[in-house]
Design a protein around this motif. Structure first.
Motif, PDB file in Angstrom:
ATOM      1  N   ASP A  98     -35.320   8.610  -3.983  1.00  0.00           N
ATOM      2  CA  ASP A  98     -34.946   8.539  -2.571  1.00  0.00           C
ATOM      3  C   ASP A  98     -34.652   7.104  -2.153  1.00  0.00           C
ATOM      4  OD1 ASP A  98     -35.543  11.187  -2.661  1.00  0.00           O
ATOM      5  OD2 ASP A  98     -37.170  11.119  -1.205  1.00  0.00           O
ATOM      6  N   LEU A  99     -33.674   6.947  -1.259  1.00  0.00           N
ATOM      7  CA  LEU A  99     -33.306   5.649  -0.709  1.00  0.00           C
ATOM      8  C   LEU A  99     -33.152   5.757   0.800  1.00  0.00           C
ATOM      9  CD1 LEU A  99     -30.321   4.797  -3.097  1.00  0.00           C
ATOM     10  CD2 LEU A  99     -32.607   3.840  -3.257  1.00  0.00           C
ATOM     11  N   MET A 100     -33.337   4.640   1.460  1.00  0.00           N
ATOM     12  CA  MET A 100     -32.975   4.534   2.871  1.00  0.00           C
ATOM     13  C   MET A 100     -31.780   3.592   2.920  1.00  0.00           C
ATOM     14  SD  MET A 100     -34.836   6.532   4.619  1.00  0.00           S
ATOM     15  CE  MET A 100     -34.683   6.065   6.320  1.00  0.00           C
ATOM     16  N   ILE A 101     -30.670   4.078   3.463  1.00  0.00           N
ATOM     17  CA  ILE A 101     -29.424   3.316   3.479  1.00  0.00           C
ATOM     18  C   ILE A 101     -29.007   3.071   4.932  1.00  0.00           C
ATOM     19  CG2 ILE A 101     -26.960   3.458   2.926  1.00  0.00           C
ATOM     20  CD1 ILE A 101     -27.662   4.798   0.374  1.00  0.00           C
ATOM     21  N   GLY A 102     -28.538   1.852   5.202  1.00  0.00           N
ATOM     22  CA  GLY A 102     -28.012   1.534   6.517  1.00  0.00           C
ATOM     23  C   GLY A 102     -26.578   2.019   6.634  1.00  0.00           C
ATOM     24  N   VAL A 103     -26.258   2.642   7.760  1.00  0.00           N
ATOM     25  CA  VAL A 103     -24.924   3.184   7.995  1.00  0.00           C
ATOM     26  C   VAL A 103     -24.433   2.654   9.338  1.00  0.00           C
ATOM     27  CG1 VAL A 103     -23.563   5.296   8.230  1.00  0.00           C
ATOM     28  CG2 VAL A 103     -25.570   5.290   6.764  1.00  0.00           C
ATOM     29  N   PHE A 104     -23.235   2.053   9.339  1.00  0.00           N
ATOM     30  CA  PHE A 104     -22.649   1.526  10.566  1.00  0.00           C
ATOM     31  C   PHE A 104     -21.216   2.032  10.682  1.00  0.00           C
ATOM     32  CE2 PHE A 104     -20.236  -1.493  13.095  1.00  0.00           C
ATOM     33  CZ  PHE A 104     -21.082  -1.697  14.179  1.00  0.00           C
ATOM     34  N   ALA A 105     -20.929   2.796  11.737  1.00  0.00           N
ATOM     35  CA  ALA A 105     -19.577   3.345  11.938  1.00  0.00           C
ATOM     36  C   ALA A 105     -18.750   2.390  12.795  1.00  0.00           C
ATOM     37  CB  ALA A 105     -19.650   4.713  12.606  1.00  0.00           C
ATOM     38  N   ASP A 106     -17.555   2.079  12.299  1.00  0.00           N
ATOM     39  CA  ASP A 106     -16.603   1.240  13.029  1.00  0.00           C
ATOM     40  C   ASP A 106     -15.694   2.085  13.912  1.00  0.00           C
ATOM     41  OD1 ASP A 106     -17.294  -1.262  11.695  1.00  0.00           O
ATOM     42  OD2 ASP A 106     -16.314  -0.384   9.942  1.00  0.00           O
ATOM     43  N   THR A 107     -15.197   3.197  13.338  1.00  0.00           N
ATOM     44  CA  THR A 107     -14.187   4.009  14.010  1.00  0.00           C
ATOM     45  C   THR A 107     -14.525   5.486  13.874  1.00  0.00           C
ATOM     46  OG1 THR A 107     -12.509   2.397  13.362  1.00  0.00           O
ATOM     47  CG2 THR A 107     -11.713   4.529  14.126  1.00  0.00           C
ATOM     48  N   ILE A 108     -14.411   6.206  14.960  1.00  0.00           N
ATOM     49  CA  ILE A 108     -14.461   7.674  14.946  1.00  0.00           C
ATOM     50  C   ILE A 108     -13.283   8.139  15.790  1.00  0.00           C
ATOM     51  CG2 ILE A 108     -15.721   9.748  15.627  1.00  0.00           C
ATOM     52  CD1 ILE A 108     -18.321   8.179  15.135  1.00  0.00           C
ATOM     53  N   ASP A 109     -12.348   8.841  15.155  1.00  0.00           N
ATOM     54  CA  ASP A 109     -11.170   9.352  15.855  1.00  0.00           C
ATOM     55  C   ASP A 109     -11.175  10.873  15.715  1.00  0.00           C
ATOM     56  OD1 ASP A 109      -8.779   9.588  17.209  1.00  0.00           O
ATOM     57  OD2 ASP A 109      -7.547   8.910  15.529  1.00  0.00           O
ATOM     58  N   ASN A 110     -11.617  11.544  16.755  1.00  0.00           N
ATOM     59  CA  ASN A 110     -11.795  12.994  16.745  1.00  0.00           C
ATOM     60  C   ASN A 110     -10.624  13.669  17.449  1.00  0.00           C
ATOM     61  OD1 ASN A 110     -12.616  15.631  17.030  1.00  0.00           O
ATOM     62  ND2 ASN A 110     -14.318  15.182  18.385  1.00  0.00           N
ATOM     63  N   LYS A 111      -9.820  14.388  16.677  1.00  0.00           N
ATOM     64  CA  LYS A 111      -8.704  15.146  17.231  1.00  0.00           C
ATOM     65  C   LYS A 111      -8.860  16.631  16.879  1.00  0.00           C
ATOM     66  CE  LYS A 111      -5.307  11.448  17.673  1.00  0.00           C
ATOM     67  NZ  LYS A 111      -6.261  10.596  18.250  1.00  0.00           N
ATOM     68  N   LEU A 112     -10.098  17.117  16.887  1.00  0.00           N
ATOM     69  CA  LEU A 112     -10.374  18.520  16.608  1.00  0.00           C
ATOM     70  C   LEU A 112     -10.188  19.337  17.878  1.00  0.00           C
ATOM     71  CD1 LEU A 112     -13.544  18.058  14.397  1.00  0.00           C
ATOM     72  CD2 LEU A 112     -11.259  18.738  13.611  1.00  0.00           C
ATOM     73  N   LYS A 113      -9.504  20.452  17.737  1.00  0.00           N
ATOM     74  CA  LYS A 113      -9.216  21.353  18.861  1.00  0.00           C
ATOM     75  C   LYS A 113      -9.657  22.761  18.484  1.00  0.00           C
ATOM     76  CE  LYS A 113      -6.837  18.158  21.107  1.00  0.00           C
ATOM     77  NZ  LYS A 113      -7.669  17.142  21.634  1.00  0.00           N
ATOM     78  N   GLU A 114      -9.261  23.718  19.285  1.00  0.00           N
ATOM     79  CA  GLU A 114      -9.678  25.108  19.092  1.00  0.00           C
ATOM     80  C   GLU A 114      -9.293  25.671  17.718  1.00  0.00           C
ATOM     81  OE1 GLU A 114      -8.858  29.439  21.087  1.00  0.00           O
ATOM     82  OE2 GLU A 114      -8.676  27.669  22.362  1.00  0.00           O
ATOM     83  N   ASN A 115      -8.099  25.359  17.241  1.00  0.00           N
ATOM     84  CA  ASN A 115      -7.618  25.942  15.983  1.00  0.00           C
ATOM     85  C   ASN A 115      -7.659  24.968  14.803  1.00  0.00           C
ATOM     86  OD1 ASN A 115      -6.987  28.463  17.161  1.00  0.00           O
ATOM     87  ND2 ASN A 115      -5.181  27.535  18.076  1.00  0.00           N
ATOM     88  N   GLY A 116      -8.432  23.912  14.916  1.00  0.00           N
ATOM     89  CA  GLY A 116      -8.529  22.941  13.827  1.00  0.00           C
ATOM     90  C   GLY A 116      -8.166  21.560  14.324  1.00  0.00           C
ATOM     91  N   GLY A 117      -7.645  20.754  13.434  1.00  0.00           N
ATOM     92  CA  GLY A 117      -7.250  19.403  13.818  1.00  0.00           C
ATOM     93  C   GLY A 117      -7.680  18.389  12.774  1.00  0.00           C
ATOM     94  N   GLU A 136     -14.121   5.231   4.309  1.00  0.00           N
ATOM     95  CA  GLU A 136     -13.400   5.960   5.338  1.00  0.00           C
ATOM     96  C   GLU A 136     -13.128   7.353   4.825  1.00  0.00           C
ATOM     97  OE1 GLU A 136      -9.402   4.287   6.147  1.00  0.00           O
ATOM     98  OE2 GLU A 136      -9.796   2.986   4.450  1.00  0.00           O
ATOM     99  N   PHE A 137     -13.069   8.294   5.741  1.00  0.00           N
ATOM    100  CA  PHE A 137     -12.669   9.643   5.344  1.00  0.00           C
ATOM    101  C   PHE A 137     -11.817  10.272   6.428  1.00  0.00           C
ATOM    102  CE2 PHE A 137     -16.856  10.474   7.284  1.00  0.00           C
ATOM    103  CZ  PHE A 137     -16.583  11.522   8.132  1.00  0.00           C
ATOM    104  N   TYR A 138     -10.918  11.120   5.954  1.00  0.00           N
ATOM    105  CA  TYR A 138     -10.040  11.908   6.800  1.00  0.00           C
ATOM    106  C   TYR A 138     -10.345  13.367   6.498  1.00  0.00           C
ATOM    107  CZ  TYR A 138      -7.221   7.606   6.553  1.00  0.00           C
ATOM    108  OH  TYR A 138      -6.783   6.309   6.580  1.00  0.00           O
ATOM    109  N   ILE A 139     -10.519  14.165   7.514  1.00  0.00           N
ATOM    110  CA  ILE A 139     -10.669  15.610   7.323  1.00  0.00           C
ATOM    111  C   ILE A 139      -9.595  16.286   8.155  1.00  0.00           C
ATOM    112  CG2 ILE A 139     -12.143  17.634   7.619  1.00  0.00           C
ATOM    113  CD1 ILE A 139     -14.567  15.868   7.289  1.00  0.00           C
ATOM    114  N   ASP A 140      -8.865  17.181   7.501  1.00  0.00           N
ATOM    115  CA  ASP A 140      -7.829  17.967   8.161  1.00  0.00           C
ATOM    116  C   ASP A 140      -8.276  19.431   8.091  1.00  0.00           C
ATOM    117  OD1 ASP A 140      -5.314  18.464   9.414  1.00  0.00           O
ATOM    118  OD2 ASP A 140      -4.517  19.094   7.487  1.00  0.00           O
ATOM    119  N   VAL A 141      -8.348  20.095   9.232  1.00  0.00           N
ATOM    120  CA  VAL A 141      -8.809  21.481   9.323  1.00  0.00           C
ATOM    121  C   VAL A 141      -7.656  22.323   9.859  1.00  0.00           C
ATOM    122  CG1 VAL A 141     -10.498  23.017  10.389  1.00  0.00           C
ATOM    123  CG2 VAL A 141     -11.153  20.671   9.836  1.00  0.00           C
ATOM    124  N   GLN A 142      -7.268  23.346   9.075  1.00  0.00           N
ATOM    125  CA  GLN A 142      -6.180  24.231   9.497  1.00  0.00           C
ATOM    126  C   GLN A 142      -6.592  25.680   9.301  1.00  0.00           C
ATOM    127  OE1 GLN A 142      -2.537  23.358   7.431  1.00  0.00           O
ATOM    128  NE2 GLN A 142      -2.722  21.162   7.752  1.00  0.00           N
TER     129      GLN A 142
END
Length: 145
Positions: A98-117, A136-142
């Motif tokens: 087990d580890l404890m890791i520091g996490v710092f988010a620079d950017t969150i761009d949320n374009k999720l809508k009713e049918n995905g995004g 960085e990660f990109y998630i596309d939901v369709q």
């Protein structure tokens, strides 16, 4: 917005930079997407490239415009809290321990809508206050079909 859960096509692109070298991972799978008035859930299975019989269950909870939580259960267990402009200490369980890791988010761009995004997040990981990686990660939901 309605409470909706169906099968969706989930595309994930992750980029990790360590010591100036970038590594890119792409995943396309079928998963679930649930949109509620105050948050969204994206759920999918991820299989080990070397051993497809090993998988992990991943849930991405988008709580608001500034906070995303990633929960991963399997051989590696994590609960990363990504909050824009704020560092969190997060638990990271690996086969080695087990580890404890520091996490710092620079950017969150949320374009999720009713049918995905789409969802884009950039963040850094540190251990003992020393930078491990920029990510960085990109998630596309369709909707499927």
């Amino acid at each position: 917005m309605e409470n909706k859960k169906n099968e969706y096509l989930i595309s994930v692109t992750g980029i990790q930079e360590i010591d100036g070298e970038k590594d890119k991972i792409e995943l396309q799978t079928v998963g679930n997407y649930l949109l509620k008035p105050d948050h969204a859930y994206i759920g999918y299975k991820e299989y080990d490239e070397d051993n497809p019989s090993i998988s992990s269950n991943n849930v991405v909870k988008v709580e608001n415009e500034n906070r995303v939580t990633i929960i991963r259960n399997g051989q590696v267990e994590t609960r990363l809290i990504l909050e824009k402009g704020r560092r969190h200490l997060c638990h990271y369980r690996t086969i080695a321990g087990d580890l404890m890791i520091g996490v710092f988010a620079d950017t969150i761009d949320n374009k999720l809508k009713e049918n995905g995004g789409k969802l884009y997040v950039s963040y850094s990981l540190d251990f003992n206050n020393e930078l491990i990686s920029n990510n960085e990660f990109y998630i596309d939901v369709q909707e499927k079909g």
